[in-house]
Design a protein around this motif. Structure first.
Motif, PDB file in Angstrom:
ATOM      1  N   ASP A 178      10.149  11.720   6.259  1.00  0.00           N
ATOM      2  CA  ASP A 178      11.043  12.660   6.928  1.00  0.00           C
ATOM      3  C   ASP A 178      10.308  13.331   8.077  1.00  0.00           C
ATOM      4  N   GLY A 179      10.992  14.244   8.754  1.00  0.00           N
ATOM      5  CA  GLY A 179      10.405  14.878   9.931  1.00  0.00           C
ATOM      6  C   GLY A 179       9.185  15.719   9.640  1.00  0.00           C
ATOM      7  N   ALA A 180       9.022  16.146   8.402  1.00  0.00           N
ATOM      8  CA  ALA A 180       7.853  16.943   8.019  1.00  0.00           C
ATOM      9  C   ALA A 180       6.682  16.072   7.575  1.00  0.00           C
ATOM     10  N   GLY A 181       6.858  14.744   7.591  1.00  0.00           N
ATOM     11  CA  GLY A 181       5.783  13.841   7.183  1.00  0.00           C
ATOM     12  C   GLY A 181       5.766  13.514   5.708  1.00  0.00           C
ATOM     13  N   ASN A 182       6.742  14.008   4.931  1.00  0.00           N
ATOM     14  CA  ASN A 182       6.798  13.672   3.510  1.00  0.00           C
ATOM     15  C   ASN A 182       7.142  12.197   3.348  1.00  0.00           C
ATOM     16  N   ARG A 183       6.383  11.501   2.515  1.00  0.00           N
ATOM     17  CA  ARG A 183       6.663  10.083   2.269  1.00  0.00           C
ATOM     18  C   ARG A 183       7.671   9.972   1.129  1.00  0.00           C
ATOM     19  N   LEU A 184       8.887   9.520   1.458  1.00  0.00           N
ATOM     20  CA  LEU A 184       9.992   9.515   0.513  1.00  0.00           C
ATOM     21  C   LEU A 184      10.045   8.246  -0.323  1.00  0.00           C
ATOM     22  N   ARG A 185       9.608   7.138   0.253  1.00  0.00           N
ATOM     23  CA  ARG A 185       9.749   5.856  -0.441  1.00  0.00           C
ATOM     24  C   ARG A 185       8.715   4.885   0.099  1.00  0.00           C
ATOM     25  N   ARG A 186       8.124   4.092  -0.794  1.00  0.00           N
ATOM     26  CA  ARG A 186       7.178   3.048  -0.390  1.00  0.00           C
ATOM     27  C   ARG A 186       7.355   1.858  -1.325  1.00  0.00           C
ATOM     28  N   CYS A 187       7.374   0.663  -0.760  1.00  0.00           N
ATOM     29  CA  CYS A 187       7.497  -0.542  -1.568  1.00  0.00           C
ATOM     30  C   CYS A 187       7.010  -1.724  -0.742  1.00  0.00           C
ATOM     31  N   GLY A 188       6.830  -2.872  -1.388  1.00  0.00           N
ATOM     32  CA  GLY A 188       6.373  -4.048  -0.667  1.00  0.00           C
ATOM     33  C   GLY A 188       6.549  -5.310  -1.467  1.00  0.00           C
ATOM     34  N   ALA A 189       6.601  -6.440  -0.769  1.00  0.00           N
ATOM     35  CA  ALA A 189       6.778  -7.735  -1.418  1.00  0.00           C
ATOM     36  C   ALA A 189       5.644  -8.049  -2.378  1.00  0.00           C
ATOM     37  N   GLU A 190       4.468  -7.494  -2.103  1.00  0.00           N
ATOM     38  CA  GLU A 190       3.323  -7.678  -3.004  1.00  0.00           C
ATOM     39  C   GLU A 190       2.856  -6.341  -3.567  1.00  0.00           C
ATOM     40  N   GLY A 191       3.732  -5.371  -3.549  1.00  0.00           N
ATOM     41  CA  GLY A 191       3.336  -4.010  -3.871  1.00  0.00           C
ATOM     42  C   GLY A 191       2.944  -3.303  -2.586  1.00  0.00           C
ATOM     43  N   TYR A 192       3.051  -1.983  -2.570  1.00  0.00           N
ATOM     44  CA  TYR A 192       2.673  -1.255  -1.360  1.00  0.00           C
ATOM     45  C   TYR A 192       1.152  -1.243  -1.235  1.00  0.00           C
ATOM     46  N   PRO A 193       0.592  -1.639  -0.081  1.00  0.00           N
ATOM     47  CA  PRO A 193      -0.876  -1.760   0.052  1.00  0.00           C
ATOM     48  C   PRO A 193      -1.574  -0.415   0.263  1.00  0.00           C
ATOM     49  N   HIS A 194      -1.652   0.388  -0.773  1.00  0.00           N
ATOM     50  CA  HIS A 194      -2.304   1.700  -0.670  1.00  0.00           C
ATOM     51  C   HIS A 194      -3.726   1.579  -0.131  1.00  0.00           C
ATOM     52  N   SER A 195      -4.503   0.712  -0.751  1.00  0.00           N
ATOM     53  CA  SER A 195      -5.929   0.658  -0.432  1.00  0.00           C
ATOM     54  C   SER A 195      -6.191   0.123   0.968  1.00  0.00           C
ATOM     55  N   ARG A 196      -5.348  -0.784   1.472  1.00  0.00           N
ATOM     56  CA  ARG A 196      -5.584  -1.372   2.783  1.00  0.00           C
ATOM     57  C   ARG A 196      -4.915  -0.588   3.912  1.00  0.00           C
ATOM     58  N   PHE A 197      -3.720  -0.067   3.656  1.00  0.00           N
ATOM     59  CA  PHE A 197      -2.940   0.546   4.730  1.00  0.00           C
ATOM     60  C   PHE A 197      -2.801   2.054   4.581  1.00  0.00           C
ATOM     61  N   GLY A 198      -2.611   2.544   3.379  1.00  0.00           N
ATOM     62  CA  GLY A 198      -2.458   3.982   3.148  1.00  0.00           C
ATOM     63  C   GLY A 198      -1.101   4.486   3.585  1.00  0.00           C
ATOM     64  N   GLY A 199      -0.943   4.700   4.884  1.00  0.00           N
ATOM     65  CA  GLY A 199       0.327   5.189   5.407  1.00  0.00           C
ATOM     66  C   GLY A 199       0.315   6.654   5.765  1.00  0.00           C
ATOM     67  N   GLY A 200      -0.826   7.324   5.604  1.00  0.00           N
ATOM     68  CA  GLY A 200      -0.884   8.749   5.888  1.00  0.00           C
ATOM     69  C   GLY A 200      -1.442   9.095   7.254  1.00  0.00           C
ATOM     70  N   CYS A 201      -1.577   8.119   8.157  1.00  0.00           N
ATOM     71  CA  CYS A 201      -2.160   8.388   9.470  1.00  0.00           C
ATOM     72  C   CYS A 201      -1.116   8.982  10.410  1.00  0.00           C
ATOM     73  N   PRO A 202      -1.391  10.125  11.048  1.00  0.00           N
ATOM     74  CA  PRO A 202      -0.412  10.724  11.965  1.00  0.00           C
ATOM     75  C   PRO A 202      -0.215   9.927  13.250  1.00  0.00           C
ATOM     76  N   LYS A 203      -1.075   8.925  13.504  1.00  0.00           N
ATOM     77  CA  LYS A 203      -0.940   8.131  14.728  1.00  0.00           C
ATOM     78  C   LYS A 203       0.067   6.986  14.574  1.00  0.00           C
ATOM     79  N   LEU A 204       0.558   6.736  13.364  1.00  0.00           N
ATOM     80  CA  LEU A 204       1.526   5.659  13.169  1.00  0.00           C
ATOM     81  C   LEU A 204       2.823   5.954  13.926  1.00  0.00           C
ATOM     82  N   ALA A 205       3.442   4.889  14.439  1.00  0.00           N
ATOM     83  CA  ALA A 205       4.643   5.048  15.267  1.00  0.00           C
ATOM     84  C   ALA A 205       5.815   5.625  14.501  1.00  0.00           C
ATOM     85  N   VAL A 206       5.772   5.576  13.168  1.00  0.00           N
ATOM     86  CA  VAL A 206       6.893   6.106  12.385  1.00  0.00           C
ATOM     87  C   VAL A 206       7.091   7.595  12.653  1.00  0.00           C
ATOM     88  N   HIS A 207       6.021   8.304  13.011  1.00  0.00           N
ATOM     89  CA  HIS A 207       6.148   9.730  13.323  1.00  0.00           C
ATOM     90  C   HIS A 207       6.660   9.932  14.746  1.00  0.00           C
TER      91      HIS A 207
END
Length: 473
Positions: free
Chosen positions: A332-361
């Protein structure tokens, strides 16, 4: 002030003790009996307006200090006792009010201790993820809400449920091959179960997307929902009826710890089943490969939303008939991660997803536009990402719309198979350096850094300041 009773016993007692007065001495100064002052201090008598004026005159007490509750302390205590570790410890809010009023300093200390505990828990989580990336398993346990448990279980396993796929395919054969899935589902619900579907105005359903009335056998949908979302709600209800046993088997396989967690998982799997019904596996995979995984083409072809088509792309991992392994994150607009999933599981260790530089923000600044970017992690892993905003249920004129953003990503090596690969510069150029999260990232000179890395001490130097407020050694 004259129209409401003010009980401020603990505050009166603090004023008295701060001035070193006995109850007898203070009562004499206020012109009341010691026994009456004792009742006031025990909140068994309210303060009167004349008494408040005497307090202000004799002891220089601001009348405003005697009104209301310790709002900040009370709000902070609510935060403490909403933690899963303490949930259910208090029978009601009155006890919190008593603590905040009678012992504000102790309440403040309790809040500080709780926040220190949360900080340490966060650091342990960061450390656990860092060790997991290095292949060292950890078993750090913490109290979790049921929704957190469900999310963690679903994120760590492939987003594919073969049993539900087979049930959805069998259900589609029952419904027929017509293009009007909504009409087919409505007819099936009515003929097989006597359930009628009705769309109701916002005023009638102000708080619900979908509601099934068991007494009248009617399924109500909110007119706030777009046609694809209305179809999904009908498909969810039909799946919960037709695929009840298959969904129960998958829920049991997740080995969740509470009934509430199992209920939440049942809803998530019903949504998965609805997507499988709306976008059958084989036709969807074939269309995705022909369209080079163009989400807009797929959502038009299957009459679904962008979010639904993107979510379906993360499920294409059927043995001997798999597509590209996508993973997905919604924020969401505050940066809360609402949902994560993946075809092989969400890659926490490789990707994370918490970087503020990602285009999703950045997507929130350009609603409706697809942002395509190649990113590189500190370990050299590269991903193709596309981000786009999603519009929630339609609000009224005076309501702020709900807007989230979706990030869909896959390994950059797959770029030639995707329509979006052509939007990237030549291989090796224009790759954005990102990290899993600020606390786990050791990139120096980052303008977007929000926290120091947990692995490095701060490098504070009065003579030199870097680009970030969190320079580290």
């Amino acid at each position: 002030m004259a129209n409401q009773k003010i009980f401020a016993g603990p505050r009166i007692r603090r004023i008295r003790t701060a001035k070193g007065l006995t109850q007898t001495a203070m009562a004499e100064g206020l012109g009341i009996s010691p026994s009456y002052l004792n009742l006031i201090e025990r909140n068994q008598r309210p303060l009167t307006v004349p008494l408040i004026l005497k307090l202000a005159s004799a002891y220089r007490v601001d009348p405003d200090e005697l009104q209301g509750e310790a709002g900040l302390s009370l709000a902070a205590l609510r935060e403490v006792f909403s933690d899963p570790l303490l949930a259910g410890e208090l029978p009601g809010e009155q006890e919190l009010i008593d603590v905040a009023e009678a012992a504000p300093n102790a309440a403040s200390a309790l809040v500080k201790l709780y926040r220190a505990y949360r900080e340490q828990a966060g650091r342990l989580t960061d450390l656990s993820e860092m060790l997991a990336r290095e292949g060292r398993a950890t078993a750090i346990s913490a109290a979790r809400l049921p929704i957190d448990e469900v999310r963690e279980v679903l994120e760590r396993r492939p987003h594919h449920f073969e049993g539900l796929e087979e049930e959805a395919e069998a259900f589609r054969r029952v419904l027929g091959d017509g293009e009007d899935l909504s009409g087919a589902l409505r007819s099936w619900l009515r003929s097989e179960h006597g359930i009628a579907v009705r769309v109701l105005p916002v005023a009638t359903m102000p708080n619900w997307r979908r509601r099934y009335d068991r007494h009248s056998h009617r399924l109500f949908l909110s007119e706030r929902l777009s046609p694809p979302d209305q179809l999904r709600e009908i498909a969810i209800e039909a799946s919960l009826i037709r695929m009840r046993a298959a969904i129960a088997i998958e829920v049991d396989a997740l080995k969740l710890s509470s009934d509430e967690a199992r209920r939440l998982a049942r809803f998530e799997l019903a949504r998965y089943a609805a997507h499988a019904l709306m976008m059958p596996y084989q036709p969807f995979l074939a269309a995705a490969e022909r369209a080079r995984y163009d989400v807009d083409v797929l959502r038009s072809r299957f009459a679904v939303s962008f979010e639904q088509a993107a979510s379906r792309m993360t499920t294409l991992s059927r043995p001997a008939m798999s597509g590209i392994s996508f993973f997905l994150m919604e924020v969401d607009g505050a940066g809360n991660r609402l949902r994560r999933c993946g075809a092989e599981g969400y890659p926490h260790s490789r990707f994370g997803g918490g970087c503020p530089k990602l285009a999703v923000h950045a997507a929130f600044a350009q609603p409706g536009r697809i942002l395509v970017e190649a990113v590189e992690m500190p370990d050299g892993g590269r991903f193709l990402t596309l981000a786009r905003t999603l519009e929630g249920p339609q609000g009224a004129f005076d309501e702020r719309p709900r807007r989230t953003a979706l990030l869909l990503a896959c390994d950059l090596a797959q770029r030639e198979k995707l329509i979006y690969g052509g939007a990237l510069p030549a291989a090796g150029d224009g790759v954005m350096p990102v990290g899993p999260a600020c606390r786990l990232c050791e990139r120096t000179g980052c303008l977007s850094r929000a926290e120091p890395p947990v692995t490095r001490p701060l490098g504070l130097d009065e003579m030199v300041t870097g680009l970030s407020a969190f320079d580290f050694q």
